[in-house]
Design a protein around this motif. Structure first.
Motif, PDB file in Angstrom:
ATOM      1  N   GLY A  64       0.869  -1.210  -0.010  1.00 20.97           N
ATOM      2  CA  GLY A  64       0.078  -0.045  -0.147  1.00 20.97           C
ATOM      3  C   GLY A  64       0.942   1.212   0.077  1.00 20.97           C
ATOM      4  O   GLY A  64       0.587   2.234  -0.651  1.00 20.97           O
ATOM      5  N   THR A  67       2.266   2.257  -3.376  1.00 21.29           N
ATOM      6  CA  THR A  67       1.350   3.052  -4.296  1.00 21.29           C
ATOM      7  C   THR A  67       1.195   4.542  -3.677  1.00 21.29           C
ATOM      8  O   THR A  67       0.889   5.273  -4.497  1.00 21.29           O
ATOM      9  CB  THR A  67       0.012   2.357  -4.215  1.00 21.29           C
ATOM     10  OG1 THR A  67      -0.639   2.274  -2.996  1.00 21.29           O
ATOM     11  CG2 THR A  67      -0.113   0.847  -4.757  1.00 21.29           C
ATOM     12  N   LEU A  68       1.217   4.715  -2.521  1.00 21.60           N
ATOM     13  CA  LEU A  68       1.432   6.325  -2.154  1.00 21.60           C
ATOM     14  C   LEU A  68       2.750   6.661  -2.468  1.00 21.60           C
ATOM     15  O   LEU A  68       2.555   7.898  -2.932  1.00 21.60           O
ATOM     16  CB  LEU A  68       1.188   6.155  -0.416  1.00 21.60           C
ATOM     17  CG  LEU A  68      -0.254   5.788   0.163  1.00 21.60           C
ATOM     18  CD1 LEU A  68      -0.138   5.735   1.489  1.00 21.60           C
ATOM     19  CD2 LEU A  68      -1.340   6.665  -0.196  1.00 21.60           C
ATOM     20  N   LEU A  95      -7.046   9.275   4.149  1.00 19.30           N
ATOM     21  CA  LEU A  95      -6.717   8.157   3.283  1.00 19.30           C
ATOM     22  C   LEU A  95      -7.469   6.747   3.522  1.00 19.30           C
ATOM     23  O   LEU A  95      -7.585   6.406   4.690  1.00 19.30           O
ATOM     24  CB  LEU A  95      -5.176   7.841   3.247  1.00 19.30           C
ATOM     25  CG  LEU A  95      -4.890   6.778   2.366  1.00 19.30           C
ATOM     26  CD1 LEU A  95      -4.734   7.081   0.852  1.00 19.30           C
ATOM     27  CD2 LEU A  95      -3.431   6.028   2.822  1.00 19.30           C
ATOM     28  N   ARG A  96      -7.880   6.250   2.425  1.00 21.33           N
ATOM     29  CA  ARG A  96      -8.630   5.010   2.667  1.00 21.33           C
ATOM     30  C   ARG A  96      -7.798   3.977   1.526  1.00 21.33           C
ATOM     31  O   ARG A  96      -8.123   4.497   0.300  1.00 21.33           O
ATOM     32  CB  ARG A  96     -10.136   5.195   2.546  1.00 21.33           C
ATOM     33  CG  ARG A  96     -10.815   5.797   3.583  1.00 21.33           C
ATOM     34  CD  ARG A  96     -10.732   5.327   4.966  1.00 21.33           C
ATOM     35  NE  ARG A  96     -11.378   5.907   5.956  1.00 21.33           N
ATOM     36  CZ  ARG A  96     -10.685   7.069   6.776  1.00 21.33           C
ATOM     37  NH1 ARG A  96      -9.335   7.253   6.511  1.00 21.33           N
ATOM     38  NH2 ARG A  96     -11.391   7.474   7.549  1.00 21.33           N
ATOM     39  N   PHE A  97      -7.728   2.934   1.878  1.00 21.09           N
ATOM     40  CA  PHE A  97      -7.334   1.994   0.775  1.00 21.09           C
ATOM     41  C   PHE A  97      -8.581   1.174   0.589  1.00 21.09           C
ATOM     42  O   PHE A  97      -9.086   0.635   1.568  1.00 21.09           O
ATOM     43  CB  PHE A  97      -6.308   0.728   1.277  1.00 21.09           C
ATOM     44  CG  PHE A  97      -4.817   1.457   1.501  1.00 21.09           C
ATOM     45  CD1 PHE A  97      -4.079   1.838   0.226  1.00 21.09           C
ATOM     46  CD2 PHE A  97      -3.980   1.780   2.782  1.00 21.09           C
ATOM     47  CE1 PHE A  97      -2.838   2.305   0.386  1.00 21.09           C
ATOM     48  CE2 PHE A  97      -3.113   2.167   2.701  1.00 21.09           C
ATOM     49  CZ  PHE A  97      -2.326   2.709   1.668  1.00 21.09           C
ATOM     50  N   CYS A  98      -9.082   0.954  -0.850  1.00 13.82           N
ATOM     51  CA  CYS A  98     -10.181   0.685  -0.992  1.00 13.82           C
ATOM     52  C   CYS A  98     -10.036  -0.864  -1.576  1.00 13.82           C
ATOM     53  O   CYS A  98     -10.951  -1.536  -1.571  1.00 13.82           O
ATOM     54  CB  CYS A  98     -10.625   1.421  -2.120  1.00 13.82           C
ATOM     55  SG  CYS A  98     -11.120   3.122  -1.661  1.00 13.82           S
ATOM     56  N   ARG A 130      -6.800   9.985  -6.357  1.00 11.62           N
ATOM     57  CA  ARG A 130      -7.736   8.717  -6.369  1.00 11.62           C
ATOM     58  C   ARG A 130      -6.868   8.216  -6.967  1.00 11.62           C
ATOM     59  O   ARG A 130      -6.563   8.436  -8.353  1.00 11.62           O
ATOM     60  CB  ARG A 130      -8.963   9.099  -6.971  1.00 11.62           C
ATOM     61  CG  ARG A 130      -9.910   8.047  -7.354  1.00 11.62           C
ATOM     62  CD  ARG A 130     -11.286   8.713  -7.736  1.00 11.62           C
ATOM     63  NE  ARG A 130     -11.914   7.508  -8.571  1.00 11.62           N
ATOM     64  CZ  ARG A 130     -12.787   6.953  -7.989  1.00 11.62           C
ATOM     65  NH1 ARG A 130     -13.223   7.089  -6.871  1.00 11.62           N
ATOM     66  NH2 ARG A 130     -13.323   5.857  -8.651  1.00 11.62           N
ATOM     67  N   TYR A 141      -7.228   3.713  -3.682  1.00  8.10           N
ATOM     68  CA  TYR A 141      -7.251   4.479  -2.681  1.00  8.10           C
ATOM     69  C   TYR A 141      -7.739   5.687  -3.059  1.00  8.10           C
ATOM     70  O   TYR A 141      -7.751   6.140  -3.923  1.00  8.10           O
ATOM     71  CB  TYR A 141      -6.047   4.594  -1.755  1.00  8.10           C
ATOM     72  CG  TYR A 141      -4.842   5.357  -2.593  1.00  8.10           C
ATOM     73  CD1 TYR A 141      -4.698   6.763  -2.791  1.00  8.10           C
ATOM     74  CD2 TYR A 141      -3.620   4.521  -3.131  1.00  8.10           C
ATOM     75  CE1 TYR A 141      -3.755   7.150  -3.544  1.00  8.10           C
ATOM     76  CE2 TYR A 141      -2.676   5.063  -3.708  1.00  8.10           C
ATOM     77  CZ  TYR A 141      -2.549   6.387  -4.106  1.00  8.10           C
ATOM     78  OH  TYR A 141      -1.380   6.935  -4.588  1.00  8.10           O
ATOM     79  N   THR A 142      -8.303   6.703  -2.077  1.00  9.48           N
ATOM     80  CA  THR A 142      -8.730   7.784  -2.060  1.00  9.48           C
ATOM     81  C   THR A 142      -8.259   8.479  -0.951  1.00  9.48           C
ATOM     82  O   THR A 142      -8.090   8.017   0.309  1.00  9.48           O
ATOM     83  CB  THR A 142     -10.135   7.998  -2.233  1.00  9.48           C
ATOM     84  OG1 THR A 142     -10.811   7.607  -0.733  1.00  9.48           O
ATOM     85  CG2 THR A 142     -10.707   7.346  -3.446  1.00  9.48           C
ATOM     86  N   GLY A 143      -8.062   9.914  -0.943  1.00 11.72           N
ATOM     87  CA  GLY A 143      -7.417  10.648   0.351  1.00 11.72           C
ATOM     88  C   GLY A 143      -7.024  11.890  -0.288  1.00 11.72           C
ATOM     89  O   GLY A 143      -7.149  12.266  -1.674  1.00 11.72           O
TER      90      GLY A 143
END
Length: 152
Positions: A64, A67-68, A95-98, A130, A141-143
């Motif tokens: 994760g 990706t950030l 931030l939320r990992f989806c 996103r 993710y989104t944040g």
């Protein structure tokens, strides 16, 4: 590519989806290099054979945090912020990992300018981030990513 030369140009983009980066493939070599850099060698990231058998995803997945870590690289393909003396990655909010990003997936960053504020010479910019994955309905993710800039 969006060119941003100063505070006023940034401010005029508040609320605007400024663009999407080109697609970037996250391959096993990049995942392995990230594992080496962070000392995070969990099998779900680095053991392709085991992941193909035991992982619910059928393959390895990107960290994760990998990706950030792509945000600055992908952001610079969406916008070129010019005339700066200093640029700081200041933070990540909400931030939320989806969903996980499987090896060899293609990802693209979609960026929306949420807010731009002049803090007595430093410009604080909140960018809605996103990370979309090609052929997937949910984003990875989104944040919100926060940058600080000092313009010349």
């Amino acid at each position: 590519m969006q060119i941003i030369n100063n505070y006023e140009e940034y401010k005029s983009l508040e609320g605007v989806m400024v663009g999407s980066s080109p697609w970037h493939t996250i391959d096993q070599q990049q995942i392995d290099r990230f594992a080496d850099a962070t000392l995070d060698h969990q099998w779900i990231h680095v053991d392709s054979e085991r992941a193909s058998i035991e992982s619910p995803y059928g393959s390895t997945i990107a960290h994760g945090y990998l990706t950030l870590a792509l945000i600055p690289y992908l952001w610079k393909q969406i916008a070129s912020v010019q005339n700066v003396n200093l640029e700081i990655n200041y933070g990540i909010e909400d931030l939320r990992f989806c969903m996980p990003v499987k090896v060899n997936s293609e990802v693209s960053l979609q960026a929306t300018i949420r807010s731009v504020n002049d803090l007595r010479g430093m410009v604080k910019v909140v960018v809605g981030a996103r990370l979309v994955v090609r052929d997937e309905s949910k984003p990875a993710y989104t944040g919100n990513v926060v940058f600080l800039y000092q313009f010349k």
